[in-house]
Design a protein around this motif. Structure first.
Motif, short mmCIF file in Angstrom:
data_model
loop_
_atom_site.label_atom_id
_atom_site.label_comp_id
_atom_site.label_asym_id
_atom_site.label_seq_id
_atom_site.Cartn_x
_atom_site.Cartn_y
_atom_site.Cartn_z
N MET A 72 3.51 1.70 -45.62
CA MET A 72 3.15 0.56 -46.47
C MET A 72 1.80 0.78 -47.14
O MET A 72 1.60 0.37 -48.29
CB MET A 72 3.13 -0.74 -45.65
N MET A 120 8.83 -3.82 -52.40
CA MET A 120 7.95 -3.62 -51.23
C MET A 120 8.64 -4.07 -49.94
O MET A 120 8.52 -3.42 -48.90
CB MET A 120 6.64 -4.38 -51.41
N ARG A 162 9.45 -1.91 -46.85
CA ARG A 162 8.89 -2.36 -45.56
C ARG A 162 9.98 -2.45 -44.50
O ARG A 162 9.80 -2.03 -43.36
CB ARG A 162 8.22 -3.73 -45.76
N ARG A 190 -4.43 -6.52 -49.82
CA ARG A 190 -3.72 -5.24 -49.69
C ARG A 190 -3.93 -4.66 -48.29
O ARG A 190 -2.99 -4.23 -47.63
CB ARG A 190 -4.23 -4.28 -50.76
N VAL A 242 1.50 -5.07 -40.29
CA VAL A 242 2.69 -4.38 -39.77
C VAL A 242 2.56 -4.14 -38.26
O VAL A 242 3.53 -4.29 -37.51
CB VAL A 242 2.92 -3.04 -40.52
N VAL A 255 -1.18 -4.21 -44.80
CA VAL A 255 -0.99 -3.00 -43.98
C VAL A 255 -1.25 -3.34 -42.51
O VAL A 255 -0.46 -3.01 -41.62
CB VAL A 255 -1.92 -1.87 -44.46
N ALA A 260 2.60 2.90 -50.11
CA ALA A 260 3.39 2.19 -51.12
C ALA A 260 2.56 1.13 -51.84
O ALA A 260 2.68 0.96 -53.07
CB ALA A 260 4.60 1.55 -50.46
N LEU A 261 1.72 0.42 -51.09
CA LEU A 261 0.96 -0.67 -51.69
C LEU A 261 -0.15 -0.19 -52.62
O LEU A 261 -0.66 -0.96 -53.44
CB LEU A 261 0.37 -1.56 -50.58
N TYR A 311 4.68 -12.09 -47.92
CA TYR A 311 4.99 -11.55 -49.24
C TYR A 311 5.56 -12.64 -50.14
O TYR A 311 5.22 -12.70 -51.32
CB TYR A 311 5.98 -10.39 -49.12
#
Length: 316
Positions: free
Chosen positions: A213, A114, A118, A245, A252, A249, A216-217, A97
């Motif tokens: 995520m 974010m 996260r 994007r 994670v 995800v 959210a993203l 990030y």
């Protein structure tokens, strides 16, 4: 000289990080001010004057480390050294990030929000005490992967971070990770030690956080980075915003392929890697992966000035 900027992940945090940069450069101070405003709290006060136990909480450490890295980027810019001149950017886990923010793919406020989300999502994905991570030193990735599979016994136990040729981190259910650590020692590891982390990152147990995520993203503007990102889960460069994007995800629950990422950049002709932010953990890994690459860590105003002088002399 072909350069890459690399950004550290969780574990690098220390009380006081970035303060020297903020005091020396108004643009670095502005980074902390904007992050404070985005989060609606004085995270900078925690970073500079707080307790390390609170700073180490995942929801605090992640935006704090990013803020420190971007402050260092701004310090370098003030000295005439721009990340936009690099061949690649890359970051270790949350550092991805920071890399995207440095390359203009995500705004600073969005990046801070974010990472706060996260951090909370990763912490909440597994009840405290049910998961664990352990670092295995002295065995390569294939050997540690086999150990994780043998130790799983129906539970989750995976190679989570492939850091360098002799350091692999495993993650999963606590009992399975403990079995794997014991097995690693039996199979010749120099050390296998549980890590002081609050959740088992980068394994299948993080699926609830990945789903959080993904949601959210959806609402965040991601631009094509001005400098290609070498993504953790692909270990090669990407620039397409929608692919980035999706990879954020996948990251994670996916493995941090740091060893492969550094090797890939070296294969593309990168001869200098600049670690931007707190600590020097990545510098050590890079030296073990790509011995011919020059590694520089930028933690302080003095570091920024020294690098600018070196680059200026090289151009004379």
């Amino acid at each position: 000289m072909k350069r890459a900027y690399v950004f550290p992940g969780q574990g690098a945090q220390v009380i006081g990080m970035g303060r020297d940069l903020a005091e020396a450069y108004p643009s670095a101070r502005a980074v902390f001010d904007e992050v404070d405003e985005a989060l609606g709290e004085r995270l900078s006060a925690l970073i500079w004057e707080g307790e390390i136990a609170e700073l180490t909480l995942t929801q605090n450490a992640q935006p704090a480390l990013m803020a420190t890295s971007i402050a260092a980027v701004r310090a370098l810019e003030a000295e005439g050294v721009s990340a936009m001149d690099a061949a690649f950017v890359a970051g270790h886990s949350l550092g991805e990030y920071s890399a995207l923010c440095a390359a203009g793919a995500m705004g600073l406020s969005d990046t801070a929000r974010m990472l706060r989300l996260r951090g909370r999502a990763m912490q909440d994905a597994v009840p405290v005490g049910e998961g664990a991570m352990a670092a295995v030193l002295g065995l390569d990735f294939d050997a540690v992967t086999a150990i994780a599979q043998d130790a799983a016994e129906g539970e989750v136990c995976e190679a989570a971070n492939d850091n360098d040729p002799a350091q692999v981190v495993i993650s999963g259910h606590k009992a399975a990770v403990e079995r794997a650590a014991a097995l690693a020692k039996a199979r010749g590891a120099k050390r296998a030690m549980l890590l002081p982390v609050s959740a088992p990152f980068h394994c299948a147990l993080m699926q609830p956080a990945a789903e959080a995520m993904a949601e959210a993203l959806k609402g965040v503007q991601i631009n094509a980075p001005a400098v290609p990102l070498v993504a953790n889960v692909k270990a090669e460069a990407v620039s397409d915003p929608e692919e980035i994007r999706n990879l954020l995800v996948a990251q994670v629950t996916g493995r941090v392929r740091w060893r492969e990422s550094v090797a890939w950049m070296a294969e593309q002709g990168v001869t200098q890697m600049i670690e931007v932010g707190a600590g020097k953990a990545l510098s050590g890994m890079i030296r073990r992966i790509a011995k011919s690459v020059d590694v520089v860590a930028i933690n302080t105003a003095a570091d920024a000035k020294t690098l600018a002088e070196r680059i200026g002399e090289a151009h004379v």
